[in-house]
Design a protein around this motif. Structure first.
Motif, PDB file in Angstrom:
ATOM      1  N   UNK A 322      -3.963  36.629  64.808  1.00  0.00           N
ATOM      2  CA  UNK A 322      -5.209  35.973  65.204  1.00  0.00           C
ATOM      3  C   UNK A 322      -5.128  35.638  66.691  1.00  0.00           C
ATOM      4  N   UNK A 323      -5.071  36.668  67.519  1.00  0.00           N
ATOM      5  CA  UNK A 323      -4.869  36.508  68.951  1.00  0.00           C
ATOM      6  C   UNK A 323      -6.099  35.873  69.594  1.00  0.00           C
ATOM      7  N   UNK A 324      -5.895  35.304  70.781  1.00  0.00           N
ATOM      8  CA  UNK A 324      -7.011  34.654  71.472  1.00  0.00           C
ATOM      9  C   UNK A 324      -7.988  35.692  72.021  1.00  0.00           C
ATOM     10  N   UNK A 325      -9.274  35.307  72.024  1.00  0.00           N
ATOM     11  CA  UNK A 325     -10.328  36.136  72.609  1.00  0.00           C
ATOM     12  C   UNK A 325     -10.671  35.673  74.016  1.00  0.00           C
ATOM     13  N   UNK A 326     -10.409  34.399  74.311  1.00  0.00           N
ATOM     14  CA  UNK A 326     -10.675  33.868  75.646  1.00  0.00           C
ATOM     15  C   UNK A 326      -9.846  32.612  75.853  1.00  0.00           C
ATOM     16  N   UNK A 327      -9.604  32.284  77.129  1.00  0.00           N
ATOM     17  CA  UNK A 327      -8.775  31.135  77.502  1.00  0.00           C
ATOM     18  C   UNK A 327      -9.455  30.403  78.643  1.00  0.00           C
ATOM     19  N   UNK A 328      -9.359  29.079  78.644  1.00  0.00           N
ATOM     20  CA  UNK A 328      -9.897  28.278  79.745  1.00  0.00           C
ATOM     21  C   UNK A 328      -8.912  27.171  80.075  1.00  0.00           C
ATOM     22  N   UNK A 329      -8.843  26.806  81.357  1.00  0.00           N
ATOM     23  CA  UNK A 329      -7.948  25.750  81.819  1.00  0.00           C
ATOM     24  C   UNK A 329      -8.768  24.669  82.503  1.00  0.00           C
ATOM     25  N   UNK A 330      -8.564  23.440  82.082  1.00  0.00           N
ATOM     26  CA  UNK A 330      -9.202  22.286  82.709  1.00  0.00           C
ATOM     27  C   UNK A 330      -8.213  21.715  83.725  1.00  0.00           C
ATOM     28  N   UNK A 331      -8.475  21.988  85.002  1.00  0.00           N
ATOM     29  CA  UNK A 331      -7.519  21.578  86.036  1.00  0.00           C
ATOM     30  C   UNK A 331      -7.523  20.069  86.241  1.00  0.00           C
ATOM     31  N   UNK A 332      -8.591  19.377  85.875  1.00  0.00           N
ATOM     32  CA  UNK A 332      -8.647  17.921  86.036  1.00  0.00           C
ATOM     33  C   UNK A 332      -7.910  17.198  84.919  1.00  0.00           C
ATOM     34  N   UNK A 333      -8.067  17.682  83.699  1.00  0.00           N
ATOM     35  CA  UNK A 333      -7.383  17.081  82.561  1.00  0.00           C
ATOM     36  C   UNK A 333      -6.010  17.694  82.320  1.00  0.00           C
ATOM     37  N   UNK A 334      -5.685  18.772  83.040  1.00  0.00           N
ATOM     38  CA  UNK A 334      -4.403  19.485  82.924  1.00  0.00           C
ATOM     39  C   UNK A 334      -4.181  19.916  81.469  1.00  0.00           C
ATOM     40  N   UNK A 335      -5.196  20.533  80.904  1.00  0.00           N
ATOM     41  CA  UNK A 335      -5.115  21.055  79.548  1.00  0.00           C
ATOM     42  C   UNK A 335      -5.586  22.504  79.529  1.00  0.00           C
ATOM     43  N   UNK A 336      -5.294  23.163  78.448  1.00  0.00           N
ATOM     44  CA  UNK A 336      -5.673  24.562  78.274  1.00  0.00           C
ATOM     45  C   UNK A 336      -6.223  24.727  76.862  1.00  0.00           C
ATOM     46  N   UNK A 337      -7.242  25.557  76.721  1.00  0.00           N
ATOM     47  CA  UNK A 337      -7.777  25.818  75.385  1.00  0.00           C
ATOM     48  C   UNK A 337      -7.959  27.321  75.198  1.00  0.00           C
ATOM     49  N   UNK A 338      -7.916  27.743  73.962  1.00  0.00           N
ATOM     50  CA  UNK A 338      -8.133  29.150  73.622  1.00  0.00           C
ATOM     51  C   UNK A 338      -8.989  29.217  72.373  1.00  0.00           C
ATOM     52  N   UNK A 339      -9.708  30.328  72.229  1.00  0.00           N
ATOM     53  CA  UNK A 339     -10.488  30.561  71.024  1.00  0.00           C
ATOM     54  C   UNK A 339      -9.937  31.806  70.339  1.00  0.00           C
ATOM     55  N   UNK A 340      -9.660  31.693  69.060  1.00  0.00           N
ATOM     56  CA  UNK A 340      -9.027  32.781  68.319  1.00  0.00           C
ATOM     57  C   UNK A 340     -10.057  33.866  67.981  1.00  0.00           C
ATOM     58  N   UNK A 341      -9.603  35.111  68.019  1.00  0.00           N
ATOM     59  CA  UNK A 341     -10.528  36.239  67.901  1.00  0.00           C
ATOM     60  C   UNK A 341     -10.989  36.494  66.474  1.00  0.00           C
ATOM     61  N   UNK A 342     -10.161  36.217  65.477  1.00  0.00           N
ATOM     62  CA  UNK A 342     -10.528  36.511  64.090  1.00  0.00           C
ATOM     63  C   UNK A 342     -11.128  35.305  63.387  1.00  0.00           C
ATOM     64  N   UNK A 343     -10.426  34.178  63.454  1.00  0.00           N
ATOM     65  CA  UNK A 343     -10.890  32.990  62.742  1.00  0.00           C
ATOM     66  C   UNK A 343     -11.956  32.233  63.514  1.00  0.00           C
ATOM     67  N   UNK A 344     -11.990  32.408  64.836  1.00  0.00           N
ATOM     68  CA  UNK A 344     -12.888  31.622  65.664  1.00  0.00           C
ATOM     69  C   UNK A 344     -12.401  30.214  65.899  1.00  0.00           C
ATOM     70  N   UNK A 345     -11.171  29.908  65.475  1.00  0.00           N
ATOM     71  CA  UNK A 345     -10.627  28.561  65.643  1.00  0.00           C
ATOM     72  C   UNK A 345     -10.365  28.261  67.110  1.00  0.00           C
ATOM     73  N   UNK A 346     -10.411  26.980  67.435  1.00  0.00           N
ATOM     74  CA  UNK A 346     -10.178  26.506  68.793  1.00  0.00           C
ATOM     75  C   UNK A 346      -8.850  25.772  68.833  1.00  0.00           C
ATOM     76  N   UNK A 347      -8.050  26.043  69.866  1.00  0.00           N
ATOM     77  CA  UNK A 347      -6.749  25.386  70.020  1.00  0.00           C
ATOM     78  C   UNK A 347      -6.610  24.867  71.438  1.00  0.00           C
ATOM     79  N   UNK A 348      -5.857  23.760  71.582  1.00  0.00           N
ATOM     80  CA  UNK A 348      -5.636  23.157  72.893  1.00  0.00           C
ATOM     81  C   UNK A 348      -4.155  22.919  73.107  1.00  0.00           C
ATOM     82  N   UNK A 349      -3.778  22.843  74.389  1.00  0.00           N
ATOM     83  CA  UNK A 349      -2.393  22.575  74.755  1.00  0.00           C
ATOM     84  C   UNK A 349      -2.371  21.716  76.005  1.00  0.00           C
ATOM     85  N   UNK A 350      -1.421  20.804  76.071  1.00  0.00           N
ATOM     86  CA  UNK A 350      -1.194  19.971  77.250  1.00  0.00           C
ATOM     87  C   UNK A 350      -0.282  20.741  78.199  1.00  0.00           C
TER      88      UNK A 350
END
Length: 468
Positions: A322-350
Motif C-alpha cells: 500500500x505504497x504512498x501516492x503523494x507526500x507533503x511536508x509542513x515546514x512550520x510544524x516539522x511534520x510529514x504526511x502521506x496518502x496511501x495509494x490503495x487504501x486511501x489512508x492518511x499517515x503522519x510522521x514527526x
C-alpha cells in the motif's frame, strides 16, 4: 465621554474638503494612519488656516477609508468599490498597511472554507504550475508566461519567458526573481520580474560524463542561500544541484543516481526544512503493479543522506503493497504526511523523530465518512496550518486537528485529526485536483486541464458543511 461619543476638543478637530465634500474628524484619527502617511502630514496644517484642507480625490472612497481609521474595520459601504479602487486610494493616502489588515481573510479553517474566487490569466488560462508567497500572493505559470497576483489577488503584471511551457516555478528572492523550468526542455532559468528579463540559466554538465546533456528539471525549491533543482538526463542519470542565489552558480551536486527503478528516479518534489537544515525529496511512479517510490532527506552541506524510506518494502508489514501516492511536508510544524495509494489512508510522521517506521496512520472517527476513502486513482495531499488537505479525484477534504480531553496535544495520535468534506457537488465536478498549496490565510487549488486557479478562504458565509 462614554458610549463611543467623542471627547475631542475643538482644537483637536480638523476639517477636510475631499473632492468638494466636507469631512470633520480628529487629528488623532488622521494620525492613526501612521507617521509617514499623507493624512498625518496634513494633520499638522490645521492650525495654519481656518479653511478646510482641500484634497482632490474621490470623497466616497475617502469616507470608507476614514471609517477604517476610526474603527479598524471596513464599513459595509466598501462593497460598492473594487479592491483595486480601495487599494489605489489607500496607497495615495499612505495607509496601505491598515487597509491590508482589514482586507486579509479570516484564519484558514478547512471545515468552513469555500471558493471565493478563481484567478483566470488573460491568455493561456490553463495553469501549468504555480507557487505561493507567505502573504497570500501567488505566481502563476500559464503557457510560457508568468502572472503575479499580490496579497489582494490583484494582477501585478505578466512576464513572457522564452519557454513555450512552464512546469516548475519558484520565487527565489524577495526582490521578485523567479526560477522556472520545463520538464521537456533543459535547464533552470531565472527571471527578474521587475524588468521581465532573464538574468541567468543553469544547466547540469559533467565534462567526464557525456551522458549528461540537456538535462530537464522536474522540481525547484529554495533555502535562504540556495536554489535547489532536480535534473534528469535522457540517459537516466539524475541529481539535485545547489545553486547560489547571489551568483547563480552551482555550488554542489547532491544525490546523483542512475537507473530507472523506483528507488533511483528523479525527485518529483523538493522541500527545504529550515528548522532542521535538511533537503527533502520524494518521487512516485506508477505501473501495472501499483505505486512505488521513495522519500529521502539530505544534509545539503555534506550531500549525505540522513534518512530515507522506499515503498513498497518498508513500514509496518500490514501496509506492505500500500505504497504512498503523494507526500507533503509542513515546514512550520516539522511534520510529514502521506496518502496511501490503495487504501486511501492518511499517515503522519514527526520529522524530529524519524525512525525505521515513523508513521502514525490516522483513524477516521467520523461515522458518516467511514470506508469512503479507498479506490481513488488520483490523490494529492498538502499539510498547512495544522491541517491536512486531501484531493481525491475532484473532491476536496480536510483533516483538522482536534483537542484531546479539552487540550491540544502536541503528540500525533491515531485520533488526533477528524476528516470532513470541504466542497460541494459542483466543486468536485470541476475536474481532477492536480495541486493544493496554502499561503497566508488562503488555499490555492489547480485542476487538470481546467482554466484558472481556485482560491479558497474561510468565512462565516461559507457553503461548506461541518459533518459531525
Amino acid at each position: 465621554m462614554e458610549d463611543g461619543l467623542s471627547n475631542s476638543t475643538p482644537s483637536d478637530r480638523i476639517k477636510l474638503n475631499v473632492g468638494g465634500k466636507l469631512f470633520e474628524t480628529t487629528v488623532s484619527t488622521l494620525r492613526s494612519g501612521g507617521p509617514d502617511s499623507l493624512l498625518a502630514a496634513l494633520s499638522h496644517r490645521h492650525h495654519q488656516s481656518s479653511n478646510p484642507i482641500f484634497i482632490d480625490r474621490d470623497p466616497e472612497i475617502f469616507s470608507v477609508l476614514l471609517s477604517l481609521l476610526r474603527t479598524n474595520r471596513l464599513p459595509s459601504t466598501s462593497r460598492r468599490f473594487t479592491d483595486q479602487e480601495l487599494s489605489d486610494e489607500a496607497s495615495y493616502y499612505g495607509i496601505e498597511s491598515q487597509l491590508k489588515s482589514a482586507m486579509l481573510p479570516n484564519p484558514l479553517s478547512g471545515i468552513d472554507a469555500s471558493v471565493v474566487a478563481t484567478i483566470r490569466p488573460a491568455s493561456d488560462g490553463v495553469v501549468s504550475a504555480f507557487t505561493t508567497i507567505d502573504d497570500g500572493s501567488v505566481w502563476i505559470a500559464h503557457g510560457g508566461q508568468i502572472s503575479v497576483y499580490d496579497w489582494n489577488l490583484t494582477h501585478a503584471g505578466t512576464v513572457r519567458t522564452h519557454l513555450d511551457y512552464i512546469t516548475s516555478i519558484r520565487q527565489v528572492t524577495p526582490s521578485a526573481m523567479a526560477a522556472v523550468a520545463c520538464d521537456v526542455s533543459s535547464g533552470v532559468h531565472f527571471y527578474n520580474f521587475a524588468n521581465g528579463r532573464r538574468v541567468g540559466s543553469v544547466e547540469w554538465t559533467d565534462p567526464t560524463d557525456p551522458r549528461i546533456y540537456k538535462a530537464r528539471v522536474t522540481t525547484i525549491t529554495e533555502s535562504p542561500e540556495s536554489v535547489f533543482a532536480a535534473f534528469d538526463s535522457y540517459h537516466k542519470e539524475n541529481c539535485v544541484l545547489a545553486i547560489d542565489k547571489s551568483t547563480l552558480q552551482v555550488t554542489s551536486e547532491i544525490g546523483r543516481q542512475s537507473g530507472s527503478s523506483s528507488k533511483s528516479i528523479v525527485p518529483g518534489n523538493l522541500t527545504y526544512v529550515k528548522d532542521l537544515g535538511l533537503l527533502a525529496a520524494n518521487a512516485v511512479t506508477s505501473g501495472a503493479f501499483g505505486f512505488s517510490g521513495y522519500i529521502r532527506f539530505w544534509d545539503p552541506r555534506s550531500a549525505r543522506v540522513v534518512w530515507e524510506t522506499n515503498e513498497p518494502g518498508s513500514g509496518r508489514s500490514s501496509r506492505f503493497g500500500d505504497s504512498f501516492a503523494d507526500v507533503s511536508i509542513d515546514v512550520n510544524e516539522v511534520t510529514m504526511c502521506k496518502i496511501c495509494s490503495k487504501s486511501g489512508d492518511l499517515a503522519m510522521a514527526d520529522l524530529r523523530k524519524l525512525s525505521d517506521d515513523p508513521w502514525i496512520y490516522l483513524r477516521d472517527t467520523n461515522p458518516s465518512l467511514r470506508n469512503t476513502s479507498g479506490g481513488i486513482s488520483n490523490s494529492v495531499v498538502h499539510c498547512y496550518k495544522k491541517q491536512v488537505f486531501v484531493g481525491r479525484d475532484g473532491g476536496l477534504e480536510v483533516w483538522s486537528r482536534v483537542a484531546q480531553n479539552g487540550e491540544h496535544n502536541m503528540e500525533i495520535g491515531e485520533e488526533s485529526f477528524r476528516r470532513n468534506y470541504m466542497d460541494k457537488l459542483e466543486d468536485s465536478e470541476r475536474g481532477i485536483i492536480k495541486k493544493i498549496e496554502g499561503a497566508g490565510e488562503r488555499l490555492f487549488v489547480s485542476r487538470e486541464e481546467a482554466e484558472g486557479l481556485e482560491v479558497w478562504q474561510s468565512s462565516v458565509f461559507s457553503g461548506a458543511v461541518l459533518v459531525l
